[in-house]
Design a protein around this motif. Structure first.
Motif, PDB file in Angstrom:
ATOM      1  N   SER B 120     -59.074  23.461   6.657  1.00 21.60           N
ATOM      2  CA  SER B 120     -57.976  23.605   7.606  1.00 21.60           C
ATOM      3  C   SER B 120     -58.463  24.264   8.895  1.00 21.60           C
ATOM      4  CB  SER B 120     -56.864  24.419   6.964  1.00 21.60           C
ATOM      5  OG  SER B 120     -55.982  24.897   7.926  1.00 21.60           O
ATOM      6  N   SER B 121     -59.318  25.264   8.731  1.00 19.65           N
ATOM      7  CA  SER B 121     -59.831  25.959   9.901  1.00 19.65           C
ATOM      8  C   SER B 121     -60.722  25.039  10.744  1.00 19.65           C
ATOM      9  CB  SER B 121     -60.573  27.209   9.437  1.00 19.65           C
ATOM     10  OG  SER B 121     -61.467  27.625  10.406  1.00 19.65           O
ATOM     11  N   ILE B 122     -61.511  24.189  10.080  1.00 22.03           N
ATOM     12  CA  ILE B 122     -62.334  23.221  10.821  1.00 22.03           C
ATOM     13  C   ILE B 122     -61.437  22.288  11.627  1.00 22.03           C
ATOM     14  CG2 ILE B 122     -63.884  21.238  10.580  1.00 22.03           C
ATOM     15  CD1 ILE B 122     -65.192  22.649   8.234  1.00 22.03           C
ATOM     16  N   ILE B 123     -60.356  21.846  10.988  1.00 22.89           N
ATOM     17  CA  ILE B 123     -59.438  20.945  11.689  1.00 22.89           C
ATOM     18  C   ILE B 123     -58.821  21.641  12.903  1.00 22.89           C
ATOM     19  CG2 ILE B 123     -57.178  19.822  11.504  1.00 22.89           C
ATOM     20  CD1 ILE B 123     -57.931  18.961   8.702  1.00 22.89           C
ATOM     21  N   ARG B 124     -58.288  22.842  12.676  1.00 25.32           N
ATOM     22  CA  ARG B 124     -57.539  23.510  13.747  1.00 25.32           C
ATOM     23  C   ARG B 124     -58.437  24.029  14.857  1.00 25.32           C
ATOM     24  NH1 ARG B 124     -55.849  27.918  11.702  1.00 25.32           N
ATOM     25  NH2 ARG B 124     -56.432  27.565   9.527  1.00 25.32           N
ATOM     26  N   ASN B 125     -59.575  24.617  14.447  1.00 21.80           N
ATOM     27  CA  ASN B 125     -60.384  25.313  15.448  1.00 21.80           C
ATOM     28  C   ASN B 125     -61.554  24.501  15.987  1.00 21.80           C
ATOM     29  OD1 ASN B 125     -58.687  27.505  14.950  1.00 21.80           O
ATOM     30  ND2 ASN B 125     -59.984  28.209  13.262  1.00 21.80           N
ATOM     31  N   VAL B 126     -61.987  23.494  15.247  1.00 17.95           N
ATOM     32  CA  VAL B 126     -63.152  22.738  15.704  1.00 17.95           C
ATOM     33  C   VAL B 126     -62.764  21.358  16.231  1.00 17.95           C
ATOM     34  CG1 VAL B 126     -65.390  21.786  15.042  1.00 17.95           C
ATOM     35  CG2 VAL B 126     -64.611  23.951  14.045  1.00 17.95           C
ATOM     36  N   ILE B 127     -61.966  20.637  15.474  1.00 20.16           N
ATOM     37  CA  ILE B 127     -61.717  19.235  15.837  1.00 20.16           C
ATOM     38  C   ILE B 127     -60.562  19.089  16.834  1.00 20.16           C
ATOM     39  CG2 ILE B 127     -61.201  16.940  14.954  1.00 20.16           C
ATOM     40  CD1 ILE B 127     -62.389  17.744  12.289  1.00 20.16           C
ATOM     41  N   VAL B 128     -59.435  19.728  16.498  1.00 20.20           N
ATOM     42  CA  VAL B 128     -58.222  19.508  17.291  1.00 20.20           C
ATOM     43  C   VAL B 128     -58.376  19.841  18.784  1.00 20.20           C
ATOM     44  CG1 VAL B 128     -55.864  20.394  17.593  1.00 20.20           C
ATOM     45  CG2 VAL B 128     -56.586  19.522  15.385  1.00 20.20           C
ATOM     46  N   PRO B 129     -59.054  20.932  19.148  1.00 16.14           N
ATOM     47  CA  PRO B 129     -59.211  21.210  20.577  1.00 16.14           C
ATOM     48  C   PRO B 129     -59.822  20.031  21.348  1.00 16.14           C
ATOM     49  CG  PRO B 129     -59.905  23.102  19.297  1.00 16.14           C
ATOM     50  CD  PRO B 129     -59.614  22.012  18.315  1.00 16.14           C
ATOM     51  N   HIS B 130     -60.799  19.341  20.734  1.00 16.70           N
ATOM     52  CA  HIS B 130     -61.387  18.164  21.387  1.00 16.70           C
ATOM     53  C   HIS B 130     -60.387  17.012  21.446  1.00 16.70           C
ATOM     54  CE1 HIS B 130     -65.480  19.644  21.730  1.00 16.70           C
ATOM     55  NE2 HIS B 130     -65.417  20.076  20.472  1.00 16.70           N
ATOM     56  N   PHE B 131     -59.687  16.806  20.339  1.00 17.05           N
ATOM     57  CA  PHE B 131     -58.747  15.685  20.291  1.00 17.05           C
ATOM     58  C   PHE B 131     -57.632  15.863  21.323  1.00 17.05           C
ATOM     59  CE2 PHE B 131     -59.374  13.828  15.738  1.00 17.05           C
ATOM     60  CZ  PHE B 131     -60.707  13.613  16.046  1.00 17.05           C
ATOM     61  N   LYS B 132     -57.243  17.116  21.547  1.00 21.74           N
ATOM     62  CA  LYS B 132     -56.179  17.359  22.517  1.00 21.74           C
ATOM     63  C   LYS B 132     -56.587  16.896  23.904  1.00 21.74           C
ATOM     64  CE  LYS B 132     -53.206  20.888  20.607  1.00 21.74           C
ATOM     65  NZ  LYS B 132     -53.129  22.302  20.212  1.00 21.74           N
ATOM     66  N   LYS B 133     -57.920  16.929  24.144  1.00 18.97           N
ATOM     67  CA  LYS B 133     -58.407  16.469  25.453  1.00 18.97           C
ATOM     68  C   LYS B 133     -58.847  15.015  25.387  1.00 18.97           C
ATOM     69  CE  LYS B 133     -60.553  20.818  25.870  1.00 18.97           C
ATOM     70  NZ  LYS B 133     -61.917  21.318  25.840  1.00 18.97           N
ATOM     71  N   ASN B 134     -58.444  14.326  24.292  1.00 15.35           N
ATOM     72  CA  ASN B 134     -58.825  12.929  24.097  1.00 15.35           C
ATOM     73  C   ASN B 134     -60.320  12.708  23.921  1.00 15.35           C
ATOM     74  OD1 ASN B 134     -56.420  11.571  23.931  1.00 15.35           O
ATOM     75  ND2 ASN B 134     -56.161  11.566  26.163  1.00 15.35           N
ATOM     76  N   ASN B 135     -61.028  13.777  23.564  1.00 10.43           N
ATOM     77  CA  ASN B 135     -62.466  13.625  23.313  1.00 10.43           C
ATOM     78  C   ASN B 135     -62.688  13.351  21.830  1.00 10.43           C
ATOM     79  OD1 ASN B 135     -63.427  14.008  25.853  1.00 10.43           O
ATOM     80  ND2 ASN B 135     -63.510  16.246  25.665  1.00 10.43           N
ATOM     81  N   TYR B 136     -62.470  12.108  21.456  1.00  7.06           N
ATOM     82  CA  TYR B 136     -62.528  11.807  20.020  1.00  7.06           C
ATOM     83  C   TYR B 136     -63.934  11.943  19.460  1.00  7.06           C
ATOM     84  CZ  TYR B 136     -57.734  10.444  20.392  1.00  7.06           C
ATOM     85  OH  TYR B 136     -56.384  10.481  20.595  1.00  7.06           O
ATOM     86  N   SER B 223     -65.257  11.323  -7.624  1.00  2.00           N
ATOM     87  CA  SER B 223     -63.806  11.360  -7.783  1.00  2.00           C
ATOM     88  C   SER B 223     -63.203  12.543  -7.042  1.00  2.00           C
ATOM     89  CB  SER B 223     -63.413  11.382  -9.255  1.00  2.00           C
ATOM     90  OG  SER B 223     -64.105  12.391  -9.920  1.00  2.00           O
ATOM     91  N   PHE B 224     -61.907  12.438  -6.806  1.00  3.17           N
ATOM     92  CA  PHE B 224     -61.195  13.381  -5.956  1.00  3.17           C
ATOM     93  C   PHE B 224     -59.990  13.951  -6.682  1.00  3.17           C
ATOM     94  CE2 PHE B 224     -63.741  11.027  -3.121  1.00  3.17           C
ATOM     95  CZ  PHE B 224     -63.909  11.800  -1.988  1.00  3.17           C
ATOM     96  N   GLY B 225     -59.625  15.174  -6.293  1.00  2.00           N
ATOM     97  CA  GLY B 225     -58.476  15.785  -6.938  1.00  2.00           C
ATOM     98  C   GLY B 225     -57.447  16.266  -5.951  1.00  2.00           C
ATOM     99  N   GLY B 226     -57.511  15.751  -4.720  1.00  2.00           N
ATOM    100  CA  GLY B 226     -56.510  16.132  -3.753  1.00  2.00           C
ATOM    101  C   GLY B 226     -56.877  17.362  -2.941  1.00  2.00           C
ATOM    102  N   GLY B 227     -58.117  17.804  -3.024  1.00  2.00           N
ATOM    103  CA  GLY B 227     -58.533  18.967  -2.246  1.00  2.00           C
ATOM    104  C   GLY B 227     -58.711  18.599  -0.784  1.00  2.00           C
ATOM    105  N   GLY B 228     -58.637  19.617   0.084  1.00  4.61           N
ATOM    106  CA  GLY B 228     -58.816  19.374   1.505  1.00  4.61           C
ATOM    107  C   GLY B 228     -57.652  19.911   2.288  1.00  4.61           C
ATOM    108  N   ALA B 229     -57.554  19.498   3.548  1.00  2.80           N
ATOM    109  CA  ALA B 229     -56.479  20.001   4.374  1.00  2.80           C
ATOM    110  C   ALA B 229     -56.081  18.952   5.397  1.00  2.80           C
ATOM    111  CB  ALA B 229     -56.918  21.274   5.094  1.00  2.80           C
ATOM    112  N   SER B 230     -54.862  19.094   5.901  1.00  2.67           N
ATOM    113  CA  SER B 230     -54.373  18.157   6.917  1.00  2.67           C
ATOM    114  C   SER B 230     -54.053  18.927   8.192  1.00  2.67           C
ATOM    115  CB  SER B 230     -53.103  17.459   6.443  1.00  2.67           C
ATOM    116  OG  SER B 230     -53.258  16.985   5.143  1.00  2.67           O
ATOM    117  N   GLY B 231     -53.954  18.198   9.280  1.00  9.38           N
ATOM    118  CA  GLY B 231     -53.590  18.842  10.516  1.00  9.38           C
ATOM    119  C   GLY B 231     -53.062  17.811  11.502  1.00  9.38           C
ATOM    120  N   SER B 232     -52.690  18.277  12.682  1.00 11.44           N
ATOM    121  CA  SER B 232     -52.211  17.346  13.688  1.00 11.44           C
ATOM    122  C   SER B 232     -52.568  17.903  15.053  1.00 11.44           C
ATOM    123  CB  SER B 232     -50.700  17.170  13.565  1.00 11.44           C
ATOM    124  OG  SER B 232     -50.082  18.426  13.683  1.00 11.44           O
ATOM    125  N   TRP B 233     -52.472  17.066  16.067  1.00  7.47           N
ATOM    126  CA  TRP B 233     -52.783  17.556  17.405  1.00  7.47           C
ATOM    127  C   TRP B 233     -51.798  17.042  18.418  1.00  7.47           C
ATOM    128  CZ3 TRP B 233     -55.306  13.423  15.247  1.00  7.47           C
ATOM    129  CH2 TRP B 233     -55.432  12.253  16.008  1.00  7.47           C
TER     130      TRP B 233
END
Lengths: 201, 233
Positions: B120-136, B223-233
C-alpha cells in the motif's frame, strides 16, 4: 455330477470376483473421500486463519482511531463488541458438519465485517486520521485481510463443491452414506454484504 | 421498484470481464507506453526472473467498468499462475488506467517480504505521485524497483532449474503463440456485436497490446491468496 461342480465353481468364482471388485472399488472410493475431506478441512483452516488475523488487527485499529478527539464512540463499540462475540465462539473443523454452527459462525463474522466497514466509512470524515501513515497502514492490512478472507472463502467453496459433488454422485454415493460422509455447507454471501453500508451524519 | 433495480444492479455488477492470458512480463492494452518502454520493462523483468525466479508482471488495461478490482487482479494472477509452483513467488502490478485504480497482487510466497502495508505504501508514496502527473512509465518503473528491493534476497535461481528452463521452450512457446493467435482470431469474430461483454471489440489482444519483441512469459504455477493492496490516483 462333474458338470454341476464346474458350474457351481464358476458361479462361485464369478461371485468372488464381483465381491473383490466391489471391495477394491469401495476402498478407492473411501480413500478418495478421505482425501477430499482433508482438502476441505485444509481450506477451512485457511479461512479460519484469515478471520483470526482480522480479529488480531482490530485492537490496534481501535487504539489508533480512539486517539482522535470525538471520534464516534458508537461505531467503535460496535466493532469491539462484534469482535468479542466472534472470539467467544470456538471454532474447529467440526463446524463443517454442523450446519447451524456454521451459519452462526458466518453470521457473527458478517456482523464484524459490517461494523468494520462502518468504521472505515466514518473515517472519511476525519481528514487528519486519513493522513496518518500509521492508520493508512492499518487500513491496508485490514483491507488486505478482508480480501484474503474472500479469496479463501471462494477456494473453500470450490473444495466443498468438489467434495459434495463426489459424495452425491452414483456410485460413490452408496459408500459415502455407509462411511458417514455428509454434505457440507457453503459460504453464502450475506444479504446486504455486497452493498457498502450507509452512514448518516 | 427498488427490488427490480437491485436485481438489475446485481446482474450488471456480475458481468464478468474476460481474464487475459498473459504472454509477456509487461503488458499494455491501453497503448500508453512507448514500444521502447515496454521493451525495456520486458527485458528487465525477464532478466530479473532469470536471476531470482521471482515472476513480476505488469498489466495495464483501460477499464473494468464496475467489476471489482480485487477480484480481477486475483483471477488474472491465479489463472496465469504467476510465480513458481515451488515458491509461489509471483506478483502482479495491475493498472486500470481510465478507472484511475491500481493494485499490487502478491503471491503467497512473497507475502512475508511484501506485506499489504508495504504494498500500500509503495502504491501511495511511490507510484501514485507519478501517475498524478500522467507519468505512467516513471510510476511503473519506480513501483517495480520498489517491489524488487522489498523482495530482494527472498529467492534465488539455482543453476539447474534455469538450465532446464532454457532447454525446452522453443516448440512449446511456438505452439502456445499459434494457439493464442487462433483463439484471438476466433474470439474476435464471435464476440463482436454481442454487446453486453464488458470489453468491446475483440478483446484487448487486437490492439497493439503485449510487448515489443517476442513474448515468452509463462506462469510457473504460483498461487495467490489475495494478498497485496489497492489504491487510486
Amino acid at each position: 455330477m462333474k458338470r454341476g461342480m464346474i458350474l457351481g465353481c464358476s458361479i462361485g468364482g464369478i461371485v468372488l470376483i464381483i465381491i473383490a471388485i466391489l471391495v477394491i472399488w469401495g476402498i478407492s472410493a473411501y480413500n478418495n473421500l478421505v482425501t477430499l475431506n482433508e482438502t476441505v478441512n485444509q481450506s477451512w483452516s485457511q479461512v479460519e486463519n484469515q478471520y483470526q488475523r482480522r480479529a488480531d488487527l482490530i485492537p490496534n485499529l481501535v487504539n489508533t482511531v480512539k486517539g482522535y478527539a470525538n471520534f464516534e464512540r458508537g461505531v467503535l463499540t460496535d466493532v469491539v463488541n462484534a469482535r468479542s462475540r466472534v472470539s467467544q465462539m470456538t471454532v474447529t473443523s467440526e463446524v463443517l458438519n454442523d450446519p447451524q454452527a456454521f451459519q452462526r459462525f458466518q453470521q457473527l463474522q458478517g456482523e464484524l465485517s459490517n461494523a468494520l466497514s462502518r468504521l472505515l466509512v466514518t473515517v472519511e470524515n476525519y481528514p487528519e486520521l486519513k493522513a496518518n501513515e500509521n492508520f493508512l497502514q492499518l487500513q491496508a492490512q485490514l483491507e488486505g485481510t478482508e480480501n484474503r478472507i474472500s479469496v479463501e472463502r471462494r477456494k473453500f467453496n470450490e473444495t466443498v463443491q468438489t467434495y459434495n459433488t463426489t459424495i452425491k454422485r452414483f456410485p460413490t454415493s452408496m459408500f459415502a452414506g455407509i462411511f458417514g460422509f455428509k454434505v457440507k455447507e457453503y459460504f453464502k454471501s450475506a444479504p446486504g454484504s455486497e452493498t457498502p453500508p450507509k452512514v448518516e451524519f | 421498484m427498488k427490488l427490480v433495480a437491485a436485481v438489475l444492479f446485481i446482474t450488471v455488477s456480475f458481468a464478468q470481464p474476460e481474464i487475459p492470458d498473459i504472454k509477456n512480463w509487461a503488458n499494455d492494452f491501453t497503448n500508453t507506453l512507448l514500444q521502447d518502454e515496454l521493451q525495456n520493462l520486458n527485458y528487465n523483468l525477464k532478466t530479473y526472473q532469470d536471476t531470482t525466479t521471482n515472476q513480476l508482471v505488469m498489466l495495464m488495461i483501460p477499464t473494468l467498468d464496475d467489476y471489482p478490482l480485487e477480484d480481477f487482479a486475483y483471477e488474472t494472477a491465479a489463472k496465469n499462475k504467476i510465480g513458481t509452483k515451488e515458491h509461489d513467488n509471483g506478483a502482479l502490478l495491475l493498472i486500470v488506467k481510465n478507472d484511475r485504480k491500481l493494485r499490487i497482487e502478491v503471491g503467497y510466497g512473497l507475502e512475508g517480504a511484501l506485506p499489504d502495508a508495504l504494498a500500500s505504501s509503495i502504491i501511495r508514496n511511490v507510484i501514485v505521485p507519478h501517475f498524478k502527473k500522467n507519468n505512467y512509465y516513471a510510476g511503473i518503473t519506480a513501483g517495480i524497483d520498489a517491489i524488487i528491493s522489498a523482495i530482494a534476497g527472498e529467492y534465488k535461481a539455482d543453476r539447474d532449474s534455469s538450465e532446464e528452463d532454457n532447454g525446452t521452450p522453443g516448440i512449446i512457446t511456438l505452439l502456445m503463440i499459434i494457439f493464442f493467435l487462433f483463439t484471438f482470431l476466433f474470439r474476435g469474430k464471435r464476440r463482436r456485436g454481442i454487446g453486453p461483454f464488458i470489453f468491446t471489440g475483440g478483446g484487448w489482444g487486437s490492439s497493439r497490446g503485449s510487448s515489443g519483441g517476442f513474448g515468452g512469459f509463462s506462469g510457473g504455477g504460483g498461487s495467490f491468496g489475495g494478498g497485496g493492496a489497492s489504491g487510486s490516483w
